[in-house]
Motif scaffolding. Structure first.
Motif, PDB file in Angstrom:
ATOM      1  N   THR A  85       0.863  -1.180   0.000  1.00 25.59           N
ATOM      2  CA  THR A  85       0.000   0.000   0.000  1.00 25.59           C
ATOM      3  C   THR A  85       0.900   1.231   0.000  1.00 25.59           C
ATOM      4  O   THR A  85       1.826   1.322   0.798  1.00 25.59           O
ATOM      5  CB  THR A  85      -0.907   0.027   1.243  1.00 25.59           C
ATOM      6  OG1 THR A  85      -1.705  -1.160   1.249  1.00 25.59           O
ATOM      7  CG2 THR A  85      -1.822   1.243   1.245  1.00 25.59           C
ATOM      8  N   ARG A  86       0.603   2.154  -0.916  1.00 23.55           N
ATOM      9  CA  ARG A  86       1.410   3.373  -1.025  1.00 23.55           C
ATOM     10  C   ARG A  86       0.485   4.584  -1.115  1.00 23.55           C
ATOM     11  O   ARG A  86      -0.326   4.689  -2.037  1.00 23.55           O
ATOM     12  CB  ARG A  86       2.279   3.269  -2.277  1.00 23.55           C
ATOM     13  CG  ARG A  86       3.296   4.353  -2.360  1.00 23.55           C
ATOM     14  CD  ARG A  86       4.270   4.087  -3.495  1.00 23.55           C
ATOM     15  NE  ARG A  86       4.487   5.352  -4.176  1.00 23.55           N
ATOM     16  CZ  ARG A  86       4.672   5.506  -5.458  1.00 23.55           C
ATOM     17  NH1 ARG A  86       4.653   4.470  -6.242  1.00 23.55           N
ATOM     18  NH2 ARG A  86       4.870   6.682  -5.960  1.00 23.55           N
ATOM     19  N   ASN A  87       0.615   5.499  -0.165  1.00 26.94           N
ATOM     20  CA  ASN A  87      -0.200   6.709  -0.176  1.00 26.94           C
ATOM     21  C   ASN A  87       0.443   7.746  -1.086  1.00 26.94           C
ATOM     22  O   ASN A  87       1.624   8.052  -0.963  1.00 26.94           O
ATOM     23  CB  ASN A  87      -0.371   7.254   1.240  1.00 26.94           C
ATOM     24  CG  ASN A  87      -1.327   6.400   2.031  1.00 26.94           C
ATOM     25  OD1 ASN A  87      -2.485   6.286   1.674  1.00 26.94           O
ATOM     26  ND2 ASN A  87      -0.845   5.779   3.080  1.00 26.94           N
TER      27      ASN A  87
ATOM     28  N   ARG B 203      -6.226   1.980  -7.630  1.00 28.59           N
ATOM     29  CA  ARG B 203      -6.052   3.381  -7.252  1.00 28.59           C
ATOM     30  C   ARG B 203      -7.328   3.844  -6.566  1.00 28.59           C
ATOM     31  O   ARG B 203      -8.358   4.055  -7.194  1.00 28.59           O
ATOM     32  CB  ARG B 203      -5.736   4.235  -8.479  1.00 28.59           C
ATOM     33  CG  ARG B 203      -5.276   5.643  -8.113  1.00 28.59           C
ATOM     34  CD  ARG B 203      -4.903   6.472  -9.324  1.00 28.59           C
ATOM     35  NE  ARG B 203      -5.874   6.412 -10.407  1.00 28.59           N
ATOM     36  CZ  ARG B 203      -7.050   7.047 -10.420  1.00 28.59           C
ATOM     37  NH1 ARG B 203      -7.424   7.780  -9.400  1.00 28.59           N
ATOM     38  NH2 ARG B 203      -7.853   6.946 -11.457  1.00 28.59           N
TER      39      ARG B 203
ATOM     40  N   THR C 299      -4.632   6.485  -2.897  1.00 32.67           N
ATOM     41  CA  THR C 299      -3.804   5.418  -2.346  1.00 32.67           C
ATOM     42  C   THR C 299      -3.694   4.334  -3.394  1.00 32.67           C
ATOM     43  O   THR C 299      -4.698   3.912  -3.962  1.00 32.67           O
ATOM     44  CB  THR C 299      -4.411   4.856  -1.051  1.00 32.67           C
ATOM     45  OG1 THR C 299      -4.567   5.911  -0.107  1.00 32.67           O
ATOM     46  CG2 THR C 299      -3.541   3.767  -0.458  1.00 32.67           C
ATOM     47  N   GLN C 300      -2.477   3.911  -3.650  1.00 31.06           N
ATOM     48  CA  GLN C 300      -2.233   2.845  -4.623  1.00 31.06           C
ATOM     49  C   GLN C 300      -2.014   1.545  -3.858  1.00 31.06           C
ATOM     50  O   GLN C 300      -1.145   1.467  -2.999  1.00 31.06           O
ATOM     51  CB  GLN C 300      -0.992   3.172  -5.448  1.00 31.06           C
ATOM     52  CG  GLN C 300      -0.632   2.115  -6.461  1.00 31.06           C
ATOM     53  CD  GLN C 300       0.562   2.556  -7.267  1.00 31.06           C
ATOM     54  OE1 GLN C 300       0.435   3.436  -8.103  1.00 31.06           O
ATOM     55  NE2 GLN C 300       1.715   1.987  -6.996  1.00 31.06           N
ATOM     56  N   VAL C 301      -2.837   0.547  -4.165  1.00 28.16           N
ATOM     57  CA  VAL C 301      -2.751  -0.740  -3.492  1.00 28.16           C
ATOM     58  C   VAL C 301      -2.376  -1.794  -4.529  1.00 28.16           C
ATOM     59  O   VAL C 301      -3.091  -1.971  -5.519  1.00 28.16           O
ATOM     60  CB  VAL C 301      -4.087  -1.115  -2.813  1.00 28.16           C
ATOM     61  CG1 VAL C 301      -3.950  -2.419  -2.031  1.00 28.16           C
ATOM     62  CG2 VAL C 301      -4.573   0.006  -1.894  1.00 28.16           C
TER      63      VAL C 301
ATOM     64  N   TYR D  30      -4.665  -1.436   5.753  1.00 33.35           N
ATOM     65  CA  TYR D  30      -4.554  -2.041   4.420  1.00 33.35           C
ATOM     66  C   TYR D  30      -3.144  -2.608   4.258  1.00 33.35           C
ATOM     67  O   TYR D  30      -2.399  -2.219   3.375  1.00 33.35           O
ATOM     68  CB  TYR D  30      -4.881  -1.009   3.340  1.00 33.35           C
ATOM     69  CG  TYR D  30      -6.352  -0.667   3.284  1.00 33.35           C
ATOM     70  CD1 TYR D  30      -7.161  -1.174   2.278  1.00 33.35           C
ATOM     71  CD2 TYR D  30      -6.934   0.160   4.242  1.00 33.35           C
ATOM     72  CE1 TYR D  30      -8.515  -0.869   2.230  1.00 33.35           C
ATOM     73  CE2 TYR D  30      -8.290   0.467   4.194  1.00 33.35           C
ATOM     74  CZ  TYR D  30      -9.067  -0.050   3.196  1.00 33.35           C
ATOM     75  OH  TYR D  30     -10.409   0.238   3.145  1.00 33.35           O
TER      76      TYR D  30
ATOM     77  N   TYR E 234      -7.131   8.906   1.162  1.00 31.13           N
ATOM     78  CA  TYR E 234      -6.121   8.290   2.016  1.00 31.13           C
ATOM     79  C   TYR E 234      -6.659   7.013   2.643  1.00 31.13           C
ATOM     80  O   TYR E 234      -7.750   7.008   3.214  1.00 31.13           O
ATOM     81  CB  TYR E 234      -5.728   9.276   3.114  1.00 31.13           C
ATOM     82  CG  TYR E 234      -4.778   8.716   4.143  1.00 31.13           C
ATOM     83  CD1 TYR E 234      -3.411   8.701   3.910  1.00 31.13           C
ATOM     84  CD2 TYR E 234      -5.250   8.202   5.344  1.00 31.13           C
ATOM     85  CE1 TYR E 234      -2.529   8.188   4.850  1.00 31.13           C
ATOM     86  CE2 TYR E 234      -4.376   7.687   6.292  1.00 31.13           C
ATOM     87  CZ  TYR E 234      -3.017   7.681   6.047  1.00 31.13           C
ATOM     88  OH  TYR E 234      -2.149   7.173   6.966  1.00 31.13           O
ATOM     89  N   LEU E 235      -5.895   5.926   2.542  1.00 30.58           N
ATOM     90  CA  LEU E 235      -6.192   4.697   3.264  1.00 30.58           C
ATOM     91  C   LEU E 235      -5.056   4.459   4.250  1.00 30.58           C
ATOM     92  O   LEU E 235      -3.884   4.610   3.896  1.00 30.58           O
ATOM     93  CB  LEU E 235      -6.280   3.492   2.314  1.00 30.58           C
ATOM     94  CG  LEU E 235      -7.381   3.501   1.264  1.00 30.58           C
ATOM     95  CD1 LEU E 235      -7.287   2.257   0.397  1.00 30.58           C
ATOM     96  CD2 LEU E 235      -8.752   3.602   1.916  1.00 30.58           C
ATOM     97  N   GLU E 236      -5.388   4.086   5.439  1.00 23.49           N
ATOM     98  CA  GLU E 236      -4.364   3.820   6.454  1.00 23.49           C
ATOM     99  C   GLU E 236      -3.632   2.527   6.105  1.00 23.49           C
ATOM    100  O   GLU E 236      -4.237   1.455   6.058  1.00 23.49           O
ATOM    101  CB  GLU E 236      -5.004   3.718   7.837  1.00 23.49           C
ATOM    102  CG  GLU E 236      -4.026   3.414   8.957  1.00 23.49           C
ATOM    103  CD  GLU E 236      -2.851   4.375   8.992  1.00 23.49           C
ATOM    104  OE1 GLU E 236      -1.708   3.913   8.780  1.00 23.49           O
ATOM    105  OE2 GLU E 236      -3.068   5.578   9.233  1.00 23.49           O
ATOM    106  N   SER E 237      -2.321   2.638   5.849  1.00 20.70           N
ATOM    107  CA  SER E 237      -1.537   1.472   5.427  1.00 20.70           C
ATOM    108  C   SER E 237      -1.412   0.423   6.522  1.00 20.70           C
ATOM    109  O   SER E 237      -1.142  -0.741   6.228  1.00 20.70           O
ATOM    110  CB  SER E 237      -0.156   1.907   4.935  1.00 20.70           C
ATOM    111  OG  SER E 237       0.530   2.598   5.952  1.00 20.70           O
TER     112      SER E 237
END
Length: 156
Positions: A50-52, A85, A57-59, A95, A89-92
């Motif tokens: 997971t990359r913010n 994509r 956020t790209q998962v 995720y 924002y997703l909390e890594s």
């Protein structure tokens, strides 16, 4: 009261799949020249990374076939990797690698990346909806337990 009981039994996201290409897999899209841009799909799998980014956020997800509840079936053969994509924002921590995620959205393009030292073609999906599956309970702690003991009742 009955409605609450029924809501508690619901499992999974149950995304609408009527306008989706359900047989299309990330591996197939990665191999095609046009990449199926614009196709609507419901895919799921295990989170790899997971990359913010600034506005999304790209998962990175290792795809697996979905069951009837749209849960990834990790006991089946994987179907390739893809990038999801997700707007915002997703909390890594939530995720995180190893968690299961089901997403729906439109395919945008295929990009070239790396898996280790190997070049890899990733389909990229613009996500409309996502469902992060609850973590599995620890199998060690969910085994049936049998206790034998003697009860003592004390009275005053």
């Amino acid at each position: 009261m009955v409605a609450l009981g029924l809501a508690g039994c619901a499992t999974g996201p149950q995304f609408d799949t009527r306008d989706t290409l359900s047989a299309l897999t990330p591996s197939q899209v990665a191999l095609s020249e046009e990449g199926a841009a614009g196709a609507r799909v419901v895919w799921g799998g295990m989170i790899v990374n997971t990359r913010n980014l600034e506005q999304a956020t790209q998962v990175e997800i290792l795809a697996y076939p979905l069951d009837r509840q749209q849960r990834p079936r990790t006991d089946r053969t994987q179907q390739g990797r893809f990038m999801a994509r997700v707007p915002g924002y997703l909390e890594s921590v939530d995720y995180s690698p190893g968690r299961l995620l089901t997403v729906t959205g439109r395919l945008e393009k295929v990009v070239t990346g790396q898996v280790g030292d190997t070049p890899y073609r990733y389909p990229v999906m613009a996500v409309d909806n996502d469902y992060l599956w609850p973590q599995e309970a620890d199998p060690v702690n969910t085994r049936p337990r049998f206790n034998i003991g003697i009860g003592v009742i004390l009275s005053n």
